[in-house]
Design a protein around this motif. Structure first.
Motif, PDB file in Angstrom:
ATOM      1  N   TRP A 134       4.336  -3.578  14.242  1.00  0.00           N
ATOM      2  CA  TRP A 134       4.227  -3.116  12.316  1.00  0.00           C
ATOM      3  C   TRP A 134       4.868  -4.505  11.679  1.00  0.00           C
ATOM      4  O   TRP A 134       3.661  -4.549  11.196  1.00  0.00           O
ATOM      5  CB  TRP A 134       5.209  -2.271  12.374  1.00  0.00           C
ATOM      6  N   GLY A 135       5.522  -5.137  11.771  1.00  0.00           N
ATOM      7  CA  GLY A 135       5.682  -6.621  11.141  1.00  0.00           C
ATOM      8  C   GLY A 135       4.212  -7.181  11.034  1.00  0.00           C
ATOM      9  O   GLY A 135       4.347  -7.999  10.084  1.00  0.00           O
ATOM     10  N   ILE A 136       3.312  -7.497  11.713  1.00  0.00           N
ATOM     11  CA  ILE A 136       2.818  -8.316  12.129  1.00  0.00           C
ATOM     12  C   ILE A 136       1.342  -7.508  11.426  1.00  0.00           C
ATOM     13  O   ILE A 136       1.008  -8.196   9.933  1.00  0.00           O
ATOM     14  CB  ILE A 136       1.633  -8.938  13.658  1.00  0.00           C
ATOM     15  N   VAL A 137       1.128  -6.613  11.043  1.00  0.00           N
ATOM     16  CA  VAL A 137       0.263  -5.354  10.762  1.00  0.00           C
ATOM     17  C   VAL A 137       0.987  -5.441   9.373  1.00  0.00           C
ATOM     18  O   VAL A 137      -0.358  -5.659   8.509  1.00  0.00           O
ATOM     19  CB  VAL A 137       0.119  -3.839  10.725  1.00  0.00           C
ATOM     20  N   ILE A 138       2.023  -5.492   8.488  1.00  0.00           N
ATOM     21  CA  ILE A 138       2.478  -5.616   7.318  1.00  0.00           C
ATOM     22  C   ILE A 138       2.318  -7.070   6.508  1.00  0.00           C
ATOM     23  O   ILE A 138       1.766  -6.726   5.521  1.00  0.00           O
ATOM     24  CB  ILE A 138       3.642  -5.287   7.016  1.00  0.00           C
ATOM     25  N   THR A 169      -4.319   0.527   8.417  1.00  0.00           N
ATOM     26  CA  THR A 169      -2.836   1.704   8.790  1.00  0.00           C
ATOM     27  C   THR A 169      -3.492   2.586   9.822  1.00  0.00           C
ATOM     28  O   THR A 169      -2.629   2.395  10.866  1.00  0.00           O
ATOM     29  CB  THR A 169      -2.406   2.360   7.132  1.00  0.00           C
ATOM     30  N   LEU A 170      -5.416   2.782   8.754  1.00  0.00           N
ATOM     31  CA  LEU A 170      -4.998   3.933  10.936  1.00  0.00           C
ATOM     32  C   LEU A 170      -5.478   3.175  11.898  1.00  0.00           C
ATOM     33  O   LEU A 170      -5.224   3.269  13.147  1.00  0.00           O
ATOM     34  CB  LEU A 170      -6.941   4.488   9.688  1.00  0.00           C
ATOM     35  N   LEU A 171      -5.920   2.230  11.951  1.00  0.00           N
ATOM     36  CA  LEU A 171      -6.028   1.354  13.039  1.00  0.00           C
ATOM     37  C   LEU A 171      -4.551   0.924  14.066  1.00  0.00           C
ATOM     38  O   LEU A 171      -4.848   1.365  15.115  1.00  0.00           O
ATOM     39  CB  LEU A 171      -6.587   0.091  13.363  1.00  0.00           C
ATOM     40  N   ALA A 172      -3.958   0.949  12.999  1.00  0.00           N
ATOM     41  CA  ALA A 172      -2.433   0.560  13.429  1.00  0.00           C
ATOM     42  C   ALA A 172      -1.532   2.037  14.137  1.00  0.00           C
ATOM     43  O   ALA A 172      -0.931   1.854  14.731  1.00  0.00           O
ATOM     44  CB  ALA A 172      -1.552  -0.182  12.633  1.00  0.00           C
ATOM     45  N   ILE A 173      -1.838   2.650  13.368  1.00  0.00           N
ATOM     46  CA  ILE A 173      -1.477   3.600  13.890  1.00  0.00           C
ATOM     47  C   ILE A 173      -1.730   5.153  15.218  1.00  0.00           C
ATOM     48  O   ILE A 173      -1.324   5.193  16.195  1.00  0.00           O
ATOM     49  CB  ILE A 173      -1.511   5.678  12.843  1.00  0.00           C
ATOM     50  N   VAL A 174      -2.987   4.621  14.810  1.00  0.00           N
ATOM     51  CA  VAL A 174      -3.935   4.752  16.721  1.00  0.00           C
ATOM     52  C   VAL A 174      -3.464   3.755  17.653  1.00  0.00           C
ATOM     53  O   VAL A 174      -3.178   4.735  18.712  1.00  0.00           O
ATOM     54  CB  VAL A 174      -5.665   4.740  16.014  1.00  0.00           C
TER      55      VAL A 174
END
Length: 194
Positions: A134-138, A169-174
């Motif tokens: 999530w750090g990388i996603v953000i 965000t949806l891809l990260a959530i999945v």
């Protein structure tokens, strides 16, 4: 988890974009903040738990809206999330050097995590891995936002950024859910899929 994301992220984004296109930027920031504030008040009034995500989103939205209304500067309004993303990503990544990474602190908002569950090596590893992820996603979200902000008009920016960030965000959530389910199965918390 889906309800928390829908209430704290998706609904205000849709309200903001719609109000921006139909009315104005000033109205859009007020409507989005009103949504977040009323959601928080409703949850407290009905004695429902208030997620950390909602509190964080409301805090960020309040600062952004106050600044926008005080200055009228749309560029700075839209640049603030980039700065916030940088700070939040730094907090996520920096927490990897602590005993309890950020995801371990946020996990109880999405799943009941007691001390014995959090102490399992597989779960601890999951929390560290998801904190890094999530750090990388953000950071990616902030970079994408900055790139779009520098290259598009305000309306195009809001419309394109909204769908691009929602997709990311949806891809990260999945990915988060799939990873968590995999670990839960290995830890014997869920039955193994056949």
């Amino acid at each position: 988890m889906a309800v928390s994301v829908a209430v704290a992220v998706v609904a205000p984004a849709v309200l903001f974009a719609t109000t921006l296109v139909v009315v104005s930027l000033t109205a859009a920031v007020v409507v989005a903040l009103a949504w977040m504030t009323s959601t928080m008040c409703w949850r407290k009034a009905t004695r429902r738990p208030v997620s950390g995500l909602l509190v964080l989103a409301l805090g960020i939205m309040t600062v952004k809206t106050a600044f926008m209304l005080a200055t009228g500067n749309a560029f700075i309004y839209f640049l603030q999330p980039v700065v916030v993303d940088l700070v939040v990503a730094t907090v996520f990544l920096g927490s990897l050097w602590s005993a309890v990474p950020v995801v371990a602190r946020l996990a109880p908002d999405f799943y009941p995590v007691d001390a014995s569950l959090a102490a399992r090596p597989g779960v601890r590893s999951l929390f560290r891995g998801l904190t890094l992820f999530w750090g990388i996603v953000i950071l990616a979200k902030g970079s994408l936002t900055l790139g779009l902000l520098m290259s598009l008009s305000t309306v195009d920016f809001v419309l394109i950024k909204g769908s691009a960030i929602l997709t990311l965000t949806l891809l990260a959530i999945v990915t988060t859910v799939a990873w968590s389910v995999s670990v839960a199965r290995r830890e014997g918390l869920l039955p193994v899929a056949r």
